[in-house]
Design a protein around this motif. Structure first.
Motif, PDB file in Angstrom:
ATOM      1  N   PRO A 471     -16.274 -58.780  62.097  1.00 58.52           N
ATOM      2  CA  PRO A 471     -14.912 -58.732  61.532  1.00 58.52           C
ATOM      3  C   PRO A 471     -14.463 -57.319  61.171  1.00 58.52           C
ATOM      4  N   ALA A 472     -15.403 -56.421  60.910  1.00 60.04           N
ATOM      5  CA  ALA A 472     -15.023 -55.059  60.552  1.00 60.04           C
ATOM      6  C   ALA A 472     -14.279 -54.367  61.698  1.00 60.04           C
ATOM      7  N   ALA A 473     -14.640 -54.704  62.951  1.00 56.66           N
ATOM      8  CA  ALA A 473     -13.953 -54.101  64.094  1.00 56.66           C
ATOM      9  C   ALA A 473     -12.496 -54.547  64.144  1.00 56.66           C
ATOM     10  N   LEU A 474     -12.250 -55.838  63.854  1.00 59.90           N
ATOM     11  CA  LEU A 474     -10.867 -56.325  63.821  1.00 59.90           C
ATOM     12  C   LEU A 474     -10.104 -55.719  62.641  1.00 59.90           C
ATOM     13  N   THR A 475     -10.793 -55.472  61.546  1.00 64.26           N
ATOM     14  CA  THR A 475     -10.146 -54.829  60.400  1.00 64.26           C
ATOM     15  C   THR A 475      -9.665 -53.430  60.779  1.00 64.26           C
ATOM     16  N   VAL A 476     -10.510 -52.684  61.489  1.00 58.79           N
ATOM     17  CA  VAL A 476     -10.114 -51.344  61.945  1.00 58.79           C
ATOM     18  C   VAL A 476      -8.911 -51.436  62.875  1.00 58.79           C
ATOM     19  N   LEU A 477      -8.921 -52.439  63.767  1.00 56.43           N
ATOM     20  CA  LEU A 477      -7.802 -52.612  64.695  1.00 56.43           C
ATOM     21  C   LEU A 477      -6.508 -52.921  63.943  1.00 56.43           C
ATOM     22  N   LEU A 478      -6.591 -53.769  62.919  1.00 56.14           N
ATOM     23  CA  LEU A 478      -5.397 -54.110  62.146  1.00 56.14           C
ATOM     24  C   LEU A 478      -4.926 -52.924  61.300  1.00 56.14           C
ATOM     25  N   VAL A 479      -5.843 -52.096  60.841  1.00 60.05           N
ATOM     26  CA  VAL A 479      -5.444 -50.879  60.115  1.00 60.05           C
ATOM     27  C   VAL A 479      -4.628 -49.976  61.026  1.00 60.05           C
ATOM     28  N   VAL A 480      -5.044 -49.881  62.284  1.00 59.70           N
ATOM     29  CA  VAL A 480      -4.291 -49.080  63.250  1.00 59.70           C
ATOM     30  C   VAL A 480      -2.905 -49.680  63.480  1.00 59.70           C
ATOM     31  N   VAL A 481      -2.841 -51.032  63.612  1.00 60.91           N
ATOM     32  CA  VAL A 481      -1.556 -51.694  63.856  1.00 60.91           C
ATOM     33  C   VAL A 481      -0.611 -51.479  62.679  1.00 60.91           C
ATOM     34  N   TYR A 482      -1.087 -51.723  61.459  1.00 59.88           N
ATOM     35  CA  TYR A 482      -0.222 -51.544  60.292  1.00 59.88           C
ATOM     36  C   TYR A 482       0.093 -50.072  60.060  1.00 59.88           C
ATOM     37  N   GLY A 483      -0.827 -49.199  60.421  1.00 64.55           N
ATOM     38  CA  GLY A 483      -0.554 -47.780  60.279  1.00 64.55           C
ATOM     39  C   GLY A 483       0.501 -47.267  61.229  1.00 64.55           C
ATOM     40  N   SER A 484       0.732 -47.985  62.313  1.00 68.79           N
ATOM     41  CA  SER A 484       1.762 -47.581  63.279  1.00 68.79           C
ATOM     42  C   SER A 484       3.154 -48.083  62.908  1.00 68.79           C
ATOM     43  N   ILE A 485       3.274 -48.887  61.840  1.00 68.94           N
ATOM     44  CA  ILE A 485       4.588 -49.404  61.428  1.00 68.94           C
ATOM     45  C   ILE A 485       5.552 -48.271  61.081  1.00 68.94           C
ATOM     46  N   PRO A 486       5.171 -47.259  60.287  1.00 60.63           N
ATOM     47  CA  PRO A 486       6.125 -46.180  59.993  1.00 60.63           C
ATOM     48  C   PRO A 486       6.643 -45.488  61.242  1.00 60.63           C
ATOM     49  N   ALA A 487       5.746 -45.188  62.189  1.00 62.32           N
ATOM     50  CA  ALA A 487       6.191 -44.516  63.412  1.00 62.32           C
ATOM     51  C   ALA A 487       7.126 -45.419  64.216  1.00 62.32           C
ATOM     52  N   ALA A 488       6.816 -46.733  64.276  1.00 62.96           N
ATOM     53  CA  ALA A 488       7.665 -47.648  65.033  1.00 62.96           C
ATOM     54  C   ALA A 488       9.047 -47.763  64.407  1.00 62.96           C
ATOM     55  N   VAL A 489       9.109 -47.843  63.071  1.00 66.78           N
ATOM     56  CA  VAL A 489      10.400 -47.969  62.391  1.00 66.78           C
ATOM     57  C   VAL A 489      11.220 -46.700  62.563  1.00 66.78           C
ATOM     58  N   ARG A 490      10.592 -45.540  62.382  1.00 67.77           N
ATOM     59  CA  ARG A 490      11.324 -44.282  62.525  1.00 67.77           C
ATOM     60  C   ARG A 490      11.786 -44.049  63.961  1.00 67.77           C
ATOM     61  N   PHE A 491      11.067 -44.619  64.917  1.00 67.90           N
ATOM     62  CA  PHE A 491      11.475 -44.474  66.306  1.00 67.90           C
ATOM     63  C   PHE A 491      12.593 -45.447  66.674  1.00 67.90           C
ATOM     64  N   LEU A 492      12.545 -46.671  66.097  1.00 68.15           N
ATOM     65  CA  LEU A 492      13.468 -47.724  66.533  1.00 68.15           C
ATOM     66  C   LEU A 492      14.818 -47.643  65.823  1.00 68.15           C
ATOM     67  N   PHE A 493      14.823 -47.543  64.486  1.00 69.13           N
ATOM     68  CA  PHE A 493      16.064 -47.696  63.746  1.00 69.13           C
ATOM     69  C   PHE A 493      17.013 -46.495  63.853  1.00 69.13           C
ATOM     70  N   PRO A 494      16.553 -45.244  63.942  1.00 73.25           N
ATOM     71  CA  PRO A 494      17.517 -44.156  64.088  1.00 73.25           C
ATOM     72  C   PRO A 494      18.376 -44.242  65.337  1.00 73.25           C
ATOM     73  N   THR A 495      17.958 -44.991  66.358  1.00 75.68           N
ATOM     74  CA  THR A 495      18.763 -45.140  67.570  1.00 75.68           C
ATOM     75  C   THR A 495      19.848 -46.191  67.414  1.00 75.68           C
ATOM     76  N   MET A 496      19.876 -46.894  66.298  1.00 76.27           N
ATOM     77  CA  MET A 496      20.840 -47.964  66.097  1.00 76.27           C
ATOM     78  C   MET A 496      22.061 -47.433  65.358  1.00 76.27           C
ATOM     79  N   LYS A 497      23.229 -47.889  65.767  1.00 78.79           N
ATOM     80  CA  LYS A 497      24.478 -47.421  65.177  1.00 78.79           C
ATOM     81  C   LYS A 497      24.668 -47.977  63.774  1.00 78.79           C
ATOM     82  N   ASN A 498      24.443 -49.282  63.603  1.00 76.57           N
ATOM     83  CA  ASN A 498      24.629 -49.924  62.303  1.00 76.57           C
ATOM     84  C   ASN A 498      23.251 -50.332  61.780  1.00 76.57           C
ATOM     85  N   LYS A 499      22.639 -49.461  60.984  1.00 73.86           N
ATOM     86  CA  LYS A 499      21.277 -49.703  60.536  1.00 73.86           C
ATOM     87  C   LYS A 499      21.195 -50.893  59.589  1.00 73.86           C
TER      88      LYS A 499
END
Length: 607
Positions: A471-499
């Protein structure tokens, strides 16, 4: 004289119509404003009623309109079982039986009985032994249906009271004069004494050998002569004396655990539970006037005892204490159904076979009294087999969705349908408010990108769970997924006209996703539906994601997200990445985390 009527000016009618439309729109606007101001009532009131309604069980039956919990579910078998006479006179074993030689093999012990209609097989893999008893005279073809009984192994079948009693029981069933009613094949299964297999492992091995292997099992198949009958019922009977505690003193206590729970919310026909209750309710070891007895429907005996002690220590009326005791046992029943530990018969339910586990522990009694209890248990087992022989399972139908607060009461899943729907109403109200006036028709379809992306992430993690055993390997994988949320949000929402419309659209889709996931649970797995609706209605429906800087957004929501983070739930509650965690909890948790982070950036003017 000619009289002429001059029509009223048209402008007057138009003005009146305009005034009327203005009044109507004004009323609609006032109603809409009132609803907007009181939106929290439409969200909080159904949520609170749903919780109180759920806690009303097992006192009130909403569906039947009775101020009591529904009682025994009696069918044609249980009615017969209560009138059976038990004429068997099983003898207590002697220490010098069989010449003083120990026999630890089921097949060897049965060979000493000399029964012509009995056959025994021991697999070459040395995992278990199975004895097959075919009735001599019966009304139904004996090869059509079978009853399987699984018991623990023994170091000496002739000296141990339980196993010696089972040998006498099988000999009685094999005699047409003693058991003319027997209409089904009886299978007796026991693990070999040379292995340390648990009863759960024995049940899984037997099913693989009898019905065919699953999940790559290498268990040897039984010969065709043993697999002609279709198994309709399987009983796991675990009867033993509990070990002495550390102080060397036992507290006189009979602990009876009748456990029907299976994995994924599967339960046997409820009349099988009440059949065993009907047969054993008059057993001498359940005489509460003479012996202290705990009769439970879940394996959490210690938790139930502590809860009852806590309730008894409070100055409450007896009726309230009784309600609290039953509510606690009902919650533990639901906890077992959702989280385990699952009884030994659980693999059988997954194969569509009605089964149940009965575990009995006798504490602090003399050897003679304990032997009397065990022989009385085995003697009454004849009533269970006789009742099951009376019923042709092909024509059988019963209830399979229920919770039980006590051995004599049950609550059907239909009772919880309305309160669980009330718990979901905050999601519905929040979704309607978002689509009707908060977004004002500015729905951003690019929010679908987030939902589809999360779906891909969930499928990827599920596939990865087949390769990462730790399970520790899946925990590391989920840490990576949740850690990528800030980058995904900053990449996705600035391209939108009405945030604002963008994250409100995502909020709307999150509400719909939660409703879509929880409704099937309400219909099929109420033990998971209630906590799911309780949690996600609170996170998604009651906590608004509009611009705010209060305690709810900065402390409460992050704390709840941390507590319910999938790796923490797996480690502390579930124990593994179940289908519920993988396909329900994880995507909803990701969506709410994205909403919270997006709102945080918006509050700080960084989006």
């Amino acid at each position: 004289t000619i009289t002429m009527t001059v029509p009223a000016p048209l402008t007057t009618t138009v003005e009146q119509s305009t005034i009327s439309d203005g009044q109507t729109s004004s009323k609609k606007s006032s109603v809409l404003n009132f609803v907007k101001r009181r939106l929290w009532l439409l969200i909080a009131v159904p949520y609170a009623i749903g919780i109180l309604w759920t806690c009303a069980h097992p006192v009130v039956s909403i569906v039947t309109g009775e101020l009591k919990c529904r009682g025994w579910f009696i069918d044609e078998n249980s009615l017969d079982a209560g009138n059976f006479r038990y004429n068997a006179n099983f003898l207590a074993p002697g220490s010098k039986q069989n010449g003083g030689r120990r026999i630890s093999s089921l097949c060897e012990a049965l060979d000493k009985q000399d029964m012509d209609n009995m056959d025994c097989q021991r697999l070459s893999s040395d995992t278990f032994e199975v004895a097959k008893l075919v009735p001599i005279s019966n009304a139904i073809t004996p090869v059509s249906e079978a009853i399987a009984i699984v018991i623990p192994s023994s170091s000496d079948w002739f000296v141990d009271p339980y196993h010696n009693g089972m040998l006498q029981f099988m000999q009685r069933l094999a005699t047409a004069k003693e058991s003319p009613w027997l209409a089904k094949t009886v299978l007796l299964i026991a693990p070999t004494s040379s292995t340390n297999h648990t009863l759960a492992e024995t049940v899984s091995s037997f099913l693989d050998a009898y019905l065919g292997t699953r999940n790559g099992s290498d268990v040897q198949s039984l010969p065709p002569s043993f697999t002609t009958a279709m198994i309709r019922n399987l009983l796991v009977l675990d009867v033993a004396s509990a070990p002495v505690d550390e102080a060397g003193v036992q507290t006189p206590l009979n602990e009876v655990l009748l456990m029907p729970q299976g994995r994924r919310g599967v339960l046997p026909n409820m009349d099988l539970v009440f059949l065993l209750m009907t047969v054993y309710s008059r057993a001498n070891f359940l005489d509460t006037r003479r012996y202290e007895t705990h009769f439970l429907l879940h394996p959490h005996a210690e938790s139930s005892r502590r809860w009852r002690q806590l309730v008894a220590s409070q100055p409450l009326p007896s009726s309230v204490q009784s309600w609290l005791n039953e509510l606690g046992d009902l919650a533990l029943f639901a906890r077992t159904l959702a989280l385990g530990p699952y009884p030994a018969h659980a693999p059988t339910l997954e194969r569509g076979i009605d089964s149940i586990t009965l575990q009995i522990r006798f504490r602090g009694h003399t050897a003679r009294l304990q032997t009397q209890f065990i022989l009385d248990f085995v003697k009454r087992l004849e009533g269970v087999v006789r009742a099951l022989s009376n019923l042709h399972e092909r024509l059988h139908h019963s209830m399979t969705q229920y919770l039980m607060p006590s051995p004599r009461k049950f609550v059907s899943h239909s009772e919880y349908l309305i309160p669980n729907v009330l718990l979901l109403l905050p999601l519905v109200v929040r979704a309607v408010s978002l689509i009707l006036w908060q977004m004002e028709g500015n729905f951003d379809f690019s929010a679908f990108q987030v939902v589809v992306g999360i779906g891909g992430v969930v499928l990827g993690i599920y596939e990865a769970s087949h390769y990462f055993v730790d399970p520790a390997a899946l925990t590391v994988l989920l840490v990576v997924v949740y850690g990528s949320i800030p980058a995904a949000v900053r990449f996705l929402f600035p391209t939108m006209k009405n945030k604002t419309a963008s994250y409100q659209s995502l909020h709307f889709l999150t509400c719909l996703t939660a409703i879509y996931f929880i409704i099937p649970l309400i219909l099929g797995h109420v033990s998971l539906a209630f906590p799911s609706a309780l949690l996600w209605s609170l996170l998604i429906g009651m906590l608004s994601h509009r611009p705010q800087r209060g305690v709810r957004h900065t402390i409460v929501l992050p704390l709840l997200l941390l507590i319910t983070w999938p790796p923490i739930l797996v480690q502390q509650v579930f124990g593994y990445y179940s289908p519920y965690i993988s396909f329900v909890h994880l995507p909803l948790h990701l969506l709410v985390s994205i909403l919270w982070y997006t709102q945080t950036l918006s509050n700080n003017n960084k989006l």
